[in-house]
Design an enzyme around this catalytic site. Structure first.
Site, PDB file in Angstrom:
ATOM      1  N   CYS A  55       0.830  -1.207   0.000  1.00  0.00           N
ATOM      2  CA  CYS A  55       0.000   0.000   0.000  1.00  0.00           C
ATOM      3  C   CYS A  55       0.868   1.261   0.000  1.00  0.00           C
ATOM      4  O   CYS A  55       1.504   1.578   1.000  1.00  0.00           O
ATOM      5  CB  CYS A  55      -0.920  -0.043   1.221  1.00  0.00           C
ATOM      6  SG  CYS A  55      -1.811   1.478   1.563  1.00  0.00           S
ATOM      7  N   CYS A 110      -0.018   3.845   2.622  1.00  0.00           N
ATOM      8  CA  CYS A 110       0.412   3.367   3.945  1.00  0.00           C
ATOM      9  C   CYS A 110       1.879   3.712   4.176  1.00  0.00           C
ATOM     10  O   CYS A 110       2.270   4.117   5.280  1.00  0.00           O
ATOM     11  CB  CYS A 110       0.219   1.857   4.070  1.00  0.00           C
ATOM     12  SG  CYS A 110      -1.491   1.311   3.943  1.00  0.00           S
TER      13      CYS A 110
END
Length: 142
Positions: A60, A63
């Protein structure tokens, strides 16, 4: 009230204050996010008065953008807030139990209960503002 009763009350209050001081000292030593898993999640959430959990995954991109902010906040708020990271790919049970459908998602737990959710790659200041709301809403130690 007798002197014995007053002494007992004094001793009880001193023990409570000592316990709170020990809790603050233990929190002060945590300066990086703790690793959370399906197996330790419940124990860790109950352990800390205020815990921000970052639900993330290695693949991600957003993230990875949030991660440095989480690391910085963990240092800056040592003694007040503990930060944790839970990889949703490796720990689907906890992520599923909270209905995590998009990442990054951050949840703030206070005394073991989820009190707020932050969804998306927000800047450090926005995450910090959410935390400050919960830190100013009363004592975290009792």
């Amino acid at each position: 009230m007798s002197d014995d009763e007053l002494e007992a009350i004094k001793q009880k209050k001193m023990a409570e204050l000592q316990k709170a001081a020990e809790a603050r000292a233990a929190l002060s030593s945590i300066t990086a996010p703790v690793h959370l898993t399906d197996s330790n999640f419940s124990t860790e959430v109950a352990r800390y008065p205020v815990l921000l959990v970052d639900f993330w995954a290695a693949w991600c991109g957003p993230c990875r953008m949030v991660a440095p902010s989480i690391d910085q906040l963990a240092k800056e708020y040592s003694g007040k807030v503990v930060f944790g990271k839970l990889n949703v790919d490796e720990n689907p049970r906890v992520a599923g139990s909270f209905g995590i459908q998009s990442i990054p998602t951050m949840m703030i737990f206070k005394n073991g209960k989820a009190v707020d959710v932050i969804i998306g790659a927000l800047p450090k200041g926005a995450i910090e503002a959410k935390l400050k709301q919960h830190l100013s809403s009363g004592s975290i130690y009792g």
